[in-house]
Design a protein around this motif. Structure first.
Motif, mmCIF file in Angstrom:
data_model
loop_
_atom_site.group_PDB
_atom_site.id
_atom_site.type_symbol
_atom_site.label_atom_id
_atom_site.label_comp_id
_atom_site.label_asym_id
_atom_site.label_seq_id
_atom_site.Cartn_x
_atom_site.Cartn_y
_atom_site.Cartn_z
ATOM 1 N N ARG A 198 148.990 -59.856 34.195
ATOM 2 C CA ARG A 198 149.293 -59.014 33.038
ATOM 3 C C ARG A 198 150.641 -59.414 32.479
ATOM 4 O O ARG A 198 151.413 -60.107 33.139
ATOM 5 N N GLU A 199 150.931 -58.955 31.272
ATOM 6 C CA GLU A 199 152.246 -59.178 30.682
ATOM 7 C C GLU A 199 153.287 -58.382 31.469
ATOM 8 O O GLU A 199 152.982 -57.333 32.024
ATOM 9 N N THR B 148 156.497 -61.613 39.577
ATOM 10 C CA THR B 148 156.484 -62.411 38.358
ATOM 11 C C THR B 148 156.145 -63.852 38.710
ATOM 12 O O THR B 148 156.716 -64.424 39.629
ATOM 13 N N ILE B 149 155.221 -64.430 37.973
ATOM 14 C CA ILE B 149 154.734 -65.777 38.262
ATOM 15 C C ILE B 149 155.597 -66.798 37.542
ATOM 16 O O ILE B 149 155.848 -66.673 36.348
ATOM 17 N N SER B 150 156.058 -67.808 38.277
ATOM 18 C CA SER B 150 156.856 -68.873 37.668
ATOM 19 C C SER B 150 156.115 -70.202 37.817
ATOM 20 O O SER B 150 155.242 -70.350 38.670
ATOM 21 N N THR C 111 150.379 -72.458 44.284
ATOM 22 C CA THR C 111 150.731 -73.334 45.408
ATOM 23 C C THR C 111 151.154 -72.533 46.633
ATOM 24 O O THR C 111 151.330 -73.088 47.701
ATOM 25 N N ARG C 112 151.324 -71.206 46.442
ATOM 26 C CA ARG C 112 151.698 -70.321 47.550
ATOM 27 C C ARG C 112 151.106 -68.949 47.270
ATOM 28 O O ARG C 112 150.572 -68.707 46.195
ATOM 29 N N VAL C 113 151.195 -68.056 48.230
ATOM 30 C CA VAL C 113 150.699 -66.704 48.029
ATOM 31 C C VAL C 113 151.615 -65.987 47.039
ATOM 32 O O VAL C 113 152.836 -66.005 47.186
ATOM 33 N N ILE C 114 151.020 -65.376 46.024
ATOM 34 C CA ILE C 114 151.754 -64.585 45.039
ATOM 35 C C ILE C 114 151.228 -63.158 45.160
ATOM 36 O O ILE C 114 150.029 -62.923 45.027
ATOM 37 N N ALA D 24 151.524 -60.711 38.540
ATOM 38 C CA ALA D 24 150.255 -60.671 39.267
ATOM 39 C C ALA D 24 149.791 -59.233 39.443
ATOM 40 O O ALA D 24 150.570 -58.369 39.828
ATOM 41 N N ARG D 25 148.519 -58.973 39.145
ATOM 42 C CA ARG D 25 147.913 -57.665 39.403
ATOM 43 C C ARG D 25 147.326 -57.622 40.807
ATOM 44 O O ARG D 25 147.218 -56.562 41.392
ATOM 45 N N ARG D 26 146.892 -58.777 41.293
ATOM 46 C CA ARG D 26 146.265 -58.908 42.608
ATOM 47 C C ARG D 26 146.936 -60.051 43.358
ATOM 48 O O ARG D 26 147.648 -60.855 42.771
#
Length: 155
Positions: free
Chosen positions: A91-92, A42-44, A34-37, A75-77
């Motif tokens: 990734r983990e 860390t993704i929530s 929903t936004r730039v990561i 996020a890797r990218r």
């Protein structure tokens, strides 16, 4: 006497059945941000949204289908809002960071040896990483465990 042509009614029935079948196949679920990561973030769950796909993704790219697939991963990218998230873009989270001392254990039967070592690589649970013994300076490899320690086996 008026004769009705059965072909238009049959055509309409087949067309509606075909359209219903296509919409059922195309209704796959995927996850978008929903936004730039940014890379390393860390993704929530609050930064994600589940959407229904109108058509399957192109190519053989595996994309995140459920929130649980990528919640807590890193996020890797750069992930852009509204775009599908390929599994290879996450990734983990690392449990072991380069340069931060960790406890290393060796267990065989009743024998248990532990020491402190410095990781030479980042590592997530299950990753094999290189480490340096703080006292001797020798390097060796071990497997990162879920609790953030590293386990080595017999050479």
């Amino acid at each position: 006497m008026i004769r009705h042509n059965p072909i238009p009614a049959l055509f309409l029935a087949l067309a509606s059945l075909f359209a219903t079948g296509l919409s059922a196949v195309a209704q796959e679920q995927a996850v978008v941000s929903t936004r730039v990561i940014y890379p390393g973030e860390t993704i929530s769950v609050d930064a994600l949204n589940e959407v229904m796909l109108r058509r399957p993704p192109r190519g053989n790219t595996a994309v995140a289908r459920m929130l649980e697939d990528i919640d807590g991963k890193v996020a890797r990218r750069t992930l852009l809002p509204g775009r599908l998230i390929p599994i290879s873009y996450v990734r983990e989270a690392y449990l072991v960071e380069t340069g931060s001392p960790v406890t290393v254990t060796f267990n065989e039967g009743a024998l248990s040896i532990s020491l402190r070592a410095v990781p030479l690589e980042h590592g997530a649970a299950g990753d094999m990483i290189r480490l340096r013994n703080i006292e001797s300076g020798r390097t060796f490899t071990g497997v990162v465990l879920a609790d953030g320690t590293v386990e080595v086996g017999a050479i």
